[in-house]
Design an enzyme around this catalytic site. Structure first.
Site, short mmCIF file in Angstrom:
data_model
loop_
_atom_site.label_atom_id
_atom_site.label_comp_id
_atom_site.label_asym_id
_atom_site.label_seq_id
_atom_site.Cartn_x
_atom_site.Cartn_y
_atom_site.Cartn_z
N ALA A 111 0.82 -1.21 0.00
CA ALA A 111 0.00 0.00 0.00
C ALA A 111 0.86 1.27 0.00
O ALA A 111 2.09 1.21 0.08
CB ALA A 111 -0.93 -0.03 1.20
N HIS A 112 0.20 2.40 -0.05
CA HIS A 112 0.94 3.66 -0.21
C HIS A 112 1.82 3.97 1.01
O HIS A 112 1.47 3.68 2.12
CB HIS A 112 0.02 4.84 -0.52
CG HIS A 112 -1.11 5.09 0.40
ND1 HIS A 112 -2.05 6.06 0.16
CD2 HIS A 112 -1.46 4.49 1.56
CE1 HIS A 112 -2.92 6.05 1.14
NE2 HIS A 112 -2.60 5.12 2.00
#
Lengths: 361, 361, 361
Positions: B254-255
């Protein structure tokens, strides 16, 4: 969409007619949503009242149930031994896939030495690399990539964005859904300590060295692979998916796995490397099976279950935490870290009680 | 496929020869399946009997093991410190990848202002958007998409259907497997209550507002990313995958995650936003790591494990339910909802016994 | 990248200015990394000291916090009710997406009878099949495939390699990230015993028969679907994703699910067939929800949780094993197989103690 009478369906699918055999059908729907002109089906007695109330134009029903009804169903019926399978076949007749146009789309890139059957269809944006073979009546959907020397059998249906890597083999009547990847490299890594790395020209420090993956992925006949599912090629030997295996979406099959015939695996499951699963198994969604294991034939693994050891006997196997309101979970989960201690305290209590003089009487 | 003698392999990979150095090798296989002319390898003493029985034309073996054998192996051997790594290098020599043809395929769409090295290869169906750069000897496989301003280093290998989103940076010698996505938007959402939404022109009712993701995904050198794995770009700062990280298939990063150098993550794992994983970690298949955590260097997380808190010390960590026959699971799992109560009952028993007058004696 | 003053932002987004309204902003960054000329934001009081130390050119802050400060922040501020949402809107102004060039790229394959709005943009390598419709200002990214008769609404953004299968319906302002698949076949299989298979022309032996999937996948307005996520079409009726639903990467939504409006689902989650999730739910990463369930509105499911039964009340629900060092796990997990026995031993101890004559006194 073609129109068929119930008599037409019986002529092709067998079974016994009850009621108006001439009722015209042009589609299918669920019991709740079906209207006149639509076929529906009744799996078992549990749905009997729903069936009586259904607006369906005709029903496929279990023969045993139909025989036992004192009051027949209001709709014309086709009574068969296996209504689910019969309904599946009726659906295929009522909703036939549009026939593909044979030939290679001008916006496809097909290497000169590929062997593409004249009845096959290669869609726009496809790339078929050197030495690949595409069998009779197979449809390669838009933007698929078929690697060098790969083979696709007859009557296959590859949807959009499918990748079949070099040298892999796809059987007959195989369905590959969008974005699935057949024959990607397995996760093969050799560990090099800094010293070894230095010896052989590697960089300083511990690191992973890629192990070339030179096996293939082999898919049998009648296999179906879901959207964005990945099947790795073998490291040295092959990864094998046997005849009739059905894989749902977003599944990972690692290198050197063997999946036995007619096994079905639901979405988000993962099978780690070199594991062998038997025939006629059912693996639930998000189940995870460790590497180098053997699972017997006709094993069912529940959804969400982690399998970390061999399963030698048919049966149903499970390993999931039950769901709780979060506040309950907080209270209960704390004890999971201390189960061993709890067990010892029980043992200690038993010792105390059993050495109680009165218990020795 | 090239043919090499065992002496050729020694000349390139080092080690000590035992037996006929002139044996000709034209491929490799597992101990079980290898035949004359094929190389195989022996990882440790456990496989010694299998090695003796193998039809392989030659073996790579651990030097320490070879030195200790009173009866030498029947096959010619190359004895080395790290047979797994040496075998990986031998495989690369025996199964070299076909050399790509430099140049841009006529069926690729490359923006006029891209900087594509003359030795790079852009496959059919590729789309390379404005301002992107492709380094020397890199191969961009069929139907890949390289976004505006993205950069791919030297000697990279992008397989089919890879997406590198705008502005992302790929190091040197990076391998991206089919269908992986680098730099997709992170899952950044701001909650708006109906009232706030109303204030700022939104629709009535509670809803999510997309937060633009303006960071990048940065991949270091020697990174490998598996099929259909996704790595999100950063929200504001960047998502960083350090040198030598190896990611298997169907992984979600994920980011704003940072994955430390030479960490390996197995298939179906997920790392939630802003989590930082140290160097030389091994994350098992289907492991899930929550967001905003820090994992130390050289941590091993078992397959199927859920990590919900920081891990500050190297070691092996686990959280999985053991597998049971379903009937056993039904009996046992019911108690998981009542562990807190069970623990209280044990405490109560201890109180009763310890206030027992005889225990006080 | 445009330059805007803080006053410009206030004019468009509302709120109250504090400090120099003329400060020029040309980007945004996190509190730690922001420099002069960059906007940042402060979610709540916890980040107050970090905000005071930030090099940001200006801040978006909660109005309630700004009002309560005795010493104002050193940076110019825009004080608003919902700083996260306001910052999201400011980001969109400071980092606007490059305007697409309307029209159909010459390297796209668009069937003659498609209805593509003149303001829409169809990228290179796209395939748009017969009868599909693309609405005003929608951007179809490189190498997407839009199936026959599918419809994409207005102001949509499809990134690279998206597949929308035949007949599916995409609302307005929908964002589809790379590699996602909308409307793949559901995992519908009918079991045929060898006998039944024989009756109807099938092969000998038990096997699975594919059930044609003739429903559609319908996505409402303002839906966002993450990279490589898959949403299956309905078996007979439709799969429905309601307005404002946000799906992260690598999620599986099976056939006939209904996801209620403004529900957000994090990465690697899976929803099995025919399950209905309410509105405004939050489903954590890698959560797995079984089939044929109903989840109420405003339910939160923790990451890694397995949901095997209906959830009728709003609240937070969890089912995960706590993380342990592996050695502890080995000790504790063994008891999970014998919880039922432990519970019986506790009951036995209670019986013994309670029949203890002294306890009866």
């Amino acid at each position: 969409m073609p129109s068929l009478t119930l008599a037409d369906l019986q002529a092709r699918l067998g079974g016994t007619l009850r009621g108006d055999a001439g009722v015209l059908l042009h589609g299918a729907a669920s019991l709740e949503q079906a209207r006149a002109g639509q076929l529906s089906f009744l799996l078992n007695r549990k749905f009997l009242e729903q069936a009586r109330a259904s607006g369906a134009g005709a029903l496929i029903v279990p023969a045993s149930l139909a025989d036992s009804l004192t009051e027949p169903l209001p709709q014309p019926c086709l009574a068969v031994a296996n209504p689910h399978a019969c309904f599946a076949r009726a659906l295929a007749l009522l909703h036939p896939e549009p026939p593909p146009t044979p030939g290679i789309h001008p916006a496809a890139s097909v290497a000169a030495d590929c062997v593409v059957d004249a009845t096959a269809c290669i869609g726009p944006g496809c790339v078929v690399e050197t030495g690949a073979r595409i069998g009779a009546r197979s449809v390669i959907g838009p933007n698929c990539v078929i690697g060098a020397g790969a083979g696709v059998g007859e009557d296959c249906r590859l949807h959009a964005h499918v990748t079949v890597q070099h040298g892999c083999v796809i059987g007959n009547r195989v369905v590959l859904h969008p974005g699935c990847v057949i024959g990607s490299d397995g996760f093969g890594l050799a560990w090099e300590s800094g010293q070894t790395g230095g010896q052989t020209g590697g960089k300083n420090g511990d690191n992973w060295l890629k192990v070339p993956q030179v096996g293939r992925a082999i898919l049998g006949d009648d296999v179906e692979v879901g959207a964005n599912t990945t099947i790795d090629r073998g490291a040295l030997d092959d990864t094998v998916i046997e005849d009739g295996v059905k894989l749902d979406n977003l599944i990972q099959i690692a290198h050197n796995c063997r999946i036995g015939k007619h096994t079905a695996i639901a979405g988000c499951a993962g099978i780690a490397g070199s594991t062998s699963i038997g025939a006629w198994c059912q693996i639930g969604g998000a189940a995870m099976i460790s590497g180098h294991l053997k699972i017997a034939d006709r094993v069912t693994v529940s959804g969400g279950t982690f399998v970390g050891k061999n399963i030698r006997e048919p049966g149903v196997y499970t390993s999931v935490q039950p769901l709780m309101p979060h506040a309950d979970w907080l209270r209960n989960a704390a004890h999971l870290r201390h189960l061993d201690e709890l067990a010892k305290r029980i043992k200690q209590l038993e010792r105390q009680l059993n050495t109680d003089p009165r218990n020795e009487q």
